[in-house]
Design an enzyme around this catalytic site. Structure first.
Site: not given
Length: 304
Positions: A119, A121, A123, A137-138, A146, A148, A213-214, A218
């Site tokens: 993937e 990303d 976002e 980005t990820n 993980n 990011e 939620d995040w 946070g």
């Protein structure tokens, strides 16, 4: 050409000078002209040419030239490409919602199927008025993410459309914002045993959803539904990539994105990447000292 403006970081302000980064060498001028000619043949298509609505309410405007994702308390929305792709260049222009966007996640990414998926990303994490969006980005490879990196953009992404692009080939993945590279992820599978997306075809996906939620501070700041419906706009759907659904034989052979010019960033592009890191990156997993990573990920020492 009417204009010497190029795409994806190779553009010239006056056919001689890279925007903000001095004089080109003759070789780089040639590379730039080659890329301009290649990408000038890639025409923006309408939404229905390459995409299907996958869920929620997606409104199409200007004869399918613009798609608007919407979100209310009942549902978000999304669309995805009709085909899957492996390697190439994809690009969209996006305009984000203004005002109170806290809790919202506007995304644009490529993803394969399955738990061991790959993937790539973009976002966009919404925020309260007066606070900027965060672009996250990820990179996932073989189900491991993980990775990011977060940025504050150097412009207001709610005022106008901006171009977000990915070049993906056998050697590297590069994320671009307009003509500026913001991230490069090299193929370090042989050098360091880091899995690299190189065998699983991916769809292009865009979504607008509730990430309260995040997403904002946070998860401490929630979505204010009195501002619904939330809307994000997409246009200029450009794809020049190997489609696994096509009849091309053999697939993914002798394409421009695999040429040597695109296997690494040139000096000017590295200067732009360094400028982004010095001025606009606000989080990098490679420099996380919170204890999240007991050992720094291997690729951190190898990516530019």
């Amino acid at each position: 050409m009417k204009s010497c403006a190029g795409l994806i970081g190779f553009g010239m302000k006056s056919c001689v000078r890279l925007i903000g980064f001095g004089i080109y060498s003759r070789k780089l001028v040639y590379i730039s002209l080659v890329l301009i000619l290649i990408l000038s043949s890639v025409k923006s298509s309408s939404f229905n040419d390459n995409f299907d609505i996958s869920w929620g309410t997606v409104k199409l405007w200007n004869n399918g030239e613009t798609a608007q994702l919407t979100m209310n308390q009942a549902s978000g929305s999304g669309f995805q490409s009709k085909n899957e792709y492996i390697f190439g260049w994809v690009s969209m222009k996006i305009k984000l919602m203004s005002g109170n966007s806290a809790g919202t996640v506007t995304s644009y990414y490529m993803s394969s199927k399955g738990s061991a998926h790959d993937e790539l990303d973009y976002e966009f994490l919404g925020n309260l008025p007066g606070n900027p969006y965060i672009l996250q980005t990820n990179v996932f490879s073989s189900g491991v993410g993980n990775r990011e990196q977060r940025f504050h953009l150097w412009f207001d992404p709610t005022e106008d459309f901006h171009n977000y692009s990915i070049i993906w080939n056998h050697k590297q993945i590069v994320f671009w914002v307009d003509s500026i590279p913001i991230r490069a992820f090299k193929n370090n599978e042989e050098a360091a045993g880091v899995p690299y997306p190189n065998s699983r075809p991916m769809r292009i996906i865009a979504t607008l959803w509730n990430g309260e939620d995040w997403a904002t501070d946070g998860g401490r700041v929630k979505t204010d539904w009195s501002h619904a419906p939330f809307v994000a706009s997409y246009k200029s759907f450009e794809v020049d990539a190997c489609s696994v659904s096509s009849n091309s034989s053999p697939p993914c052979a002798n394409n421009w994105w695999d040429q040597s010019e695109f296997q690494s960033l040139n000096e000017q592009q590295l200067s732009k990447l360094d400028w982004v890191r010095k001025n606009h990156i606000i989080y990098d997993y490679c420099h996380d000292r919170s204890g999240r990573f007991p050992v720094t990920p291997a690729e951190c020492a190898l990516n530019p």
